[in-house]
Design an enzyme around this catalytic site. Structure first.
Site, PDB file in Angstrom:
ATOM      1  N   HIS A 269       0.897  -1.164   0.067  1.00 31.68           N
ATOM      2  CA  HIS A 269       0.126  -0.106   0.176  1.00 31.68           C
ATOM      3  C   HIS A 269       0.755   1.397   0.096  1.00 31.68           C
ATOM      4  O   HIS A 269       0.693   2.267  -0.887  1.00 31.68           O
ATOM      5  CB  HIS A 269      -0.954  -0.093   1.164  1.00 31.68           C
ATOM      6  CG  HIS A 269      -1.968   1.035   1.413  1.00 31.68           C
ATOM      7  ND1 HIS A 269      -3.192   1.132   0.909  1.00 31.68           N
ATOM      8  CD2 HIS A 269      -1.691   2.320   1.724  1.00 31.68           C
ATOM      9  CE1 HIS A 269      -3.655   2.439   1.045  1.00 31.68           C
ATOM     10  NE2 HIS A 269      -2.792   2.992   1.569  1.00 31.68           N
ATOM     11  N   GLU A 270       2.085   1.362   0.954  1.00 30.97           N
ATOM     12  CA  GLU A 270       2.686   2.494   1.254  1.00 30.97           C
ATOM     13  C   GLU A 270       3.662   2.514  -0.102  1.00 30.97           C
ATOM     14  O   GLU A 270       3.671   3.678  -0.452  1.00 30.97           O
ATOM     15  CB  GLU A 270       3.276   2.379   2.336  1.00 30.97           C
ATOM     16  CG  GLU A 270       2.434   2.457   3.545  1.00 30.97           C
ATOM     17  CD  GLU A 270       1.559   3.511   3.674  1.00 30.97           C
ATOM     18  OE1 GLU A 270       1.483   4.561   3.070  1.00 30.97           O
ATOM     19  OE2 GLU A 270       0.324   3.245   4.377  1.00 30.97           O
ATOM     20  N   HIS A 273       1.692   4.621  -2.707  1.00 30.83           N
ATOM     21  CA  HIS A 273       1.938   6.126  -2.472  1.00 30.83           C
ATOM     22  C   HIS A 273       3.291   6.607  -2.916  1.00 30.83           C
ATOM     23  O   HIS A 273       3.293   7.436  -3.456  1.00 30.83           O
ATOM     24  CB  HIS A 273       1.827   6.340  -0.753  1.00 30.83           C
ATOM     25  CG  HIS A 273       0.213   6.344  -0.613  1.00 30.83           C
ATOM     26  ND1 HIS A 273      -0.799   7.185  -1.238  1.00 30.83           N
ATOM     27  CD2 HIS A 273      -0.164   5.643   0.402  1.00 30.83           C
ATOM     28  CE1 HIS A 273      -1.986   6.785  -0.506  1.00 30.83           C
ATOM     29  NE2 HIS A 273      -1.757   5.891   0.506  1.00 30.83           N
ATOM     30  N   GLU A 299      -4.785   7.555  -3.103  1.00 29.54           N
ATOM     31  CA  GLU A 299      -5.120   6.589  -2.603  1.00 29.54           C
ATOM     32  C   GLU A 299      -5.439   5.400  -3.861  1.00 29.54           C
ATOM     33  O   GLU A 299      -5.500   4.124  -3.679  1.00 29.54           O
ATOM     34  CB  GLU A 299      -6.596   6.605  -1.858  1.00 29.54           C
ATOM     35  CG  GLU A 299      -6.872   5.656  -0.944  1.00 29.54           C
ATOM     36  CD  GLU A 299      -5.747   5.579   0.586  1.00 29.54           C
ATOM     37  OE1 GLU A 299      -4.914   6.269   0.619  1.00 29.54           O
ATOM     38  OE2 GLU A 299      -5.691   4.340   0.998  1.00 29.54           O
TER      39      GLU A 299
HETATM   40 ZN    ZN Z   1      -3.153   5.350   1.802  1.00 31.99          ZN
END
Ligand code: ZN
Length: 504
Positions: A269-270, A273, A299
């Site tokens: 997830h990170e 980003h 996101e």
């Molecule tokens: Zn996030």
């Protein structure tokens, strides 16, 4: 010539704000990770100092003069300069509409209300939180009065908050988006609950030492394309991505010994980003446009790497071998199909942050519908637990046994963050829309299976990353795909994925 100088001076002025915000970002990374507890007050002082300095620059007479001088030239400026102007004007307006004393009073109130919320939550005492939540909402209403000119034609005050967190989004757009989603997901969840498919998940609870989990983090982040030369993987209670320009994009995760998947998916997830920030175009890096354009688009990148890639069967076909080589005792007997199924088990639950991909959107819809009612004056704060529980029963078929796991579970309202929740659903929805268009140009599953993430990232870079904040979310979607957000892609993505997984 005069205009050229004006632009150069304006950019130099903005550069001071950007540099301050990068320093502030590094300090916040330090605070969230390794800073000693004893330094709390000193850190708060430094952070507050930078905050005030940035605010002063953003709302100064000098800024006003720049904006006035540039305004007549706007039509002749290039796209990037127009966007730079728009963002500077937005923060000038935001900073000057509400008197400083009110901003100060609000900061104090939300700090207090957050402390009260934390205690009330622990003691499952919603009544203790009520007076504070009422005051926070009252102040938000006052702010809305001062910002009445921002309410879109035919819109409502709550629209202003929605636009704050995702420029261009309105109640009308969200209603349409969420209705499409609800129509597909609510019945789908019931079908999944009734399905006979058994998914084995116990093996995911095997003990994996933190040292081994760090190896997994390094491997997964490296393979997916996170540039560690311009990054760092730290540890924090709540994982996040922290960027100070494209050359310094740090991420964090947390390690739980009996739940290695928690960290694995946090990392993916990170990384999503971070890869976005690391791929911002060189021509706009380190400028006012040198960051991701919105929470929703940001996101979408994290969810793309975490869910679209990371929770696919193809990804497990790619990564399971490496994982088994690293931890043969724990995982040698399990197939990619078993990992894939276990990583996607869907069950209606009470807590948003622990929800699976299928049920997650409903947690967001519930909060959105309640916020809308609060600001339309259709519900009283005292009645929120009742309303909350009713909606959880209706959409997810579960009722929270306590307000701690119900209406008080999220920190957002105590902080006055109304209008923020809906952006959590946008990410997944944009990601599904991107997958559709990517799939028209390449065999995404085949690339994932072979670990050729660079091809996928290159595509995302050209469509999304490189543009930074040059476009608003709606503009970006228009420019890259010729259409704006459309909830149908997300609904279809979930339907296809979970119909196959649960053999419905
Ligand atoms: Zn996030």
């Amino acid at each position: 010539m005069q205009l050229e100088k004006l632009i150069t001076d304006f950019k130099a002025y903005l550069d001071r704000i950007i540099t301050l915000s990068q320093i502030s970002s590094i300090l916040s990374f330090d605070s969230e990770t390794i800073a000693p507890d004893g330094s709390l007050q000193a850190r708060a002082k430094r952070a507050g100092f930078l905050e005030v300095e940035m605010y002063n620059l953003q709302t100064s007479d000098t800024m006003n003069d720049f904006l006035d001088a540039l305004k007549p030239h706007l039509p002749t400026l290039d796209k990037q300069m127009q966007a730079t102007y728009r963002l500077a004007k937005k923060s000038y307006d935001e900073g000057t509409k509400i008197p400083k004393e009110k901003v100060q009073a609000y900061a104090e109130l939300t700090e207090e209300s957050t402390a009260v919320w934390a205690k009330a939550r622990k003691e499952n005492d919603f009544k203790a939180f009520v007076p504070y939540l009422k005051r926070v909402i009252a102040m938000k209403r006052e702010f809305l009065d001062l910002r009445a000119d921002e309410i879109p034609a035919g819109g409502q005050p709550y629209d202003v908050f929605l636009n704050d967190f995702e420029e261009g989004m309105t109640i009308k757009k969200y209603d349409d988006f969420f209705e499409k989603l609800k129509a597909v997901v609510v019945p789908l969840i019931k079908q999944v609950a009734a399905s006979k498919k058994k998914i084995e998940t116990d093996f995911l609870k095997a003990k994996v030492d933190v040292a081994d989990q760090r190896k997994i983090s390094d491997m997964v982040s490296d393979k997916i394309g996170y540039d560690i030369n311009r990054g760092y993987i730290g540890e924090a209670a709540h994982p996040f991505c922290n960027n100070s320009g494209k050359t310094d994009v740090r991420i964090t995760t947390r390690y739980r010994e009996f739940d290695f998947m928690s960290s694995l998916y946090s990392i993916l997830h990170e990384c999503g980003h971070a890869i976005y920030e690391q791929n911002i175009g060189d021509d706009i890096a380190e400028t006012a446009l040198g960051g991701g354009t919105s929470s929703g688009i940001h996101e979408s990148q994290s969810r793309f790497y975490e869910n679209v890639i990371g929770r696919s069967l193809a990804y497990w076909e790619y990564i399971a071998g490496d994982l088994k080589a690293l931890l043969p005792k724990e995982f040698a007997n399990y197939t990619p199909q078993q990992f894939f199924e276990a990583a996607n088990e869907s069950k209606p639950s009470l807590i948003r942050v622990e929800a699976d991909e299928l049920t997650y959107g409903l947690h967001v819809i519930i909060r959105y519908e309640i916020e809308k009612m609060i600001f339309a004056g259709e519900v009283e704060v005292d009645d929120l637990p009742m309303l909350w529980n009713k909606k959880y029963q209706e959409y997810l078929g579960v009722t929270p046994p306590s307000d701690e796991d119900g209406v008080m579970q999220d920190i957002h309202w105590s902080l006055g963050l109304f209008g923020y929740f809906p952006t959590y659903a946008l990410g997944s929805a944009y990601a599904a829309q991107l997958l559709y268009y990517m799939g028209k140009e390449m065999d995404v599953d085949a690339l994932i299976r072979k670990g050729e993430f660079a091809t996928i990232t290159k595509w995302l870079e050209e469509k999304i990353h490189i543009h930074g904040s040059t476009y608003t979310p709606n503009e970006l979607m228009e420019v890259s795909f010729g259409e704006q957000l459309d909830g149908n892609y997300y609904a279809k993505y979930l339907k296809d994925k979970f119909t196959a997984l649960y053999q419905l």
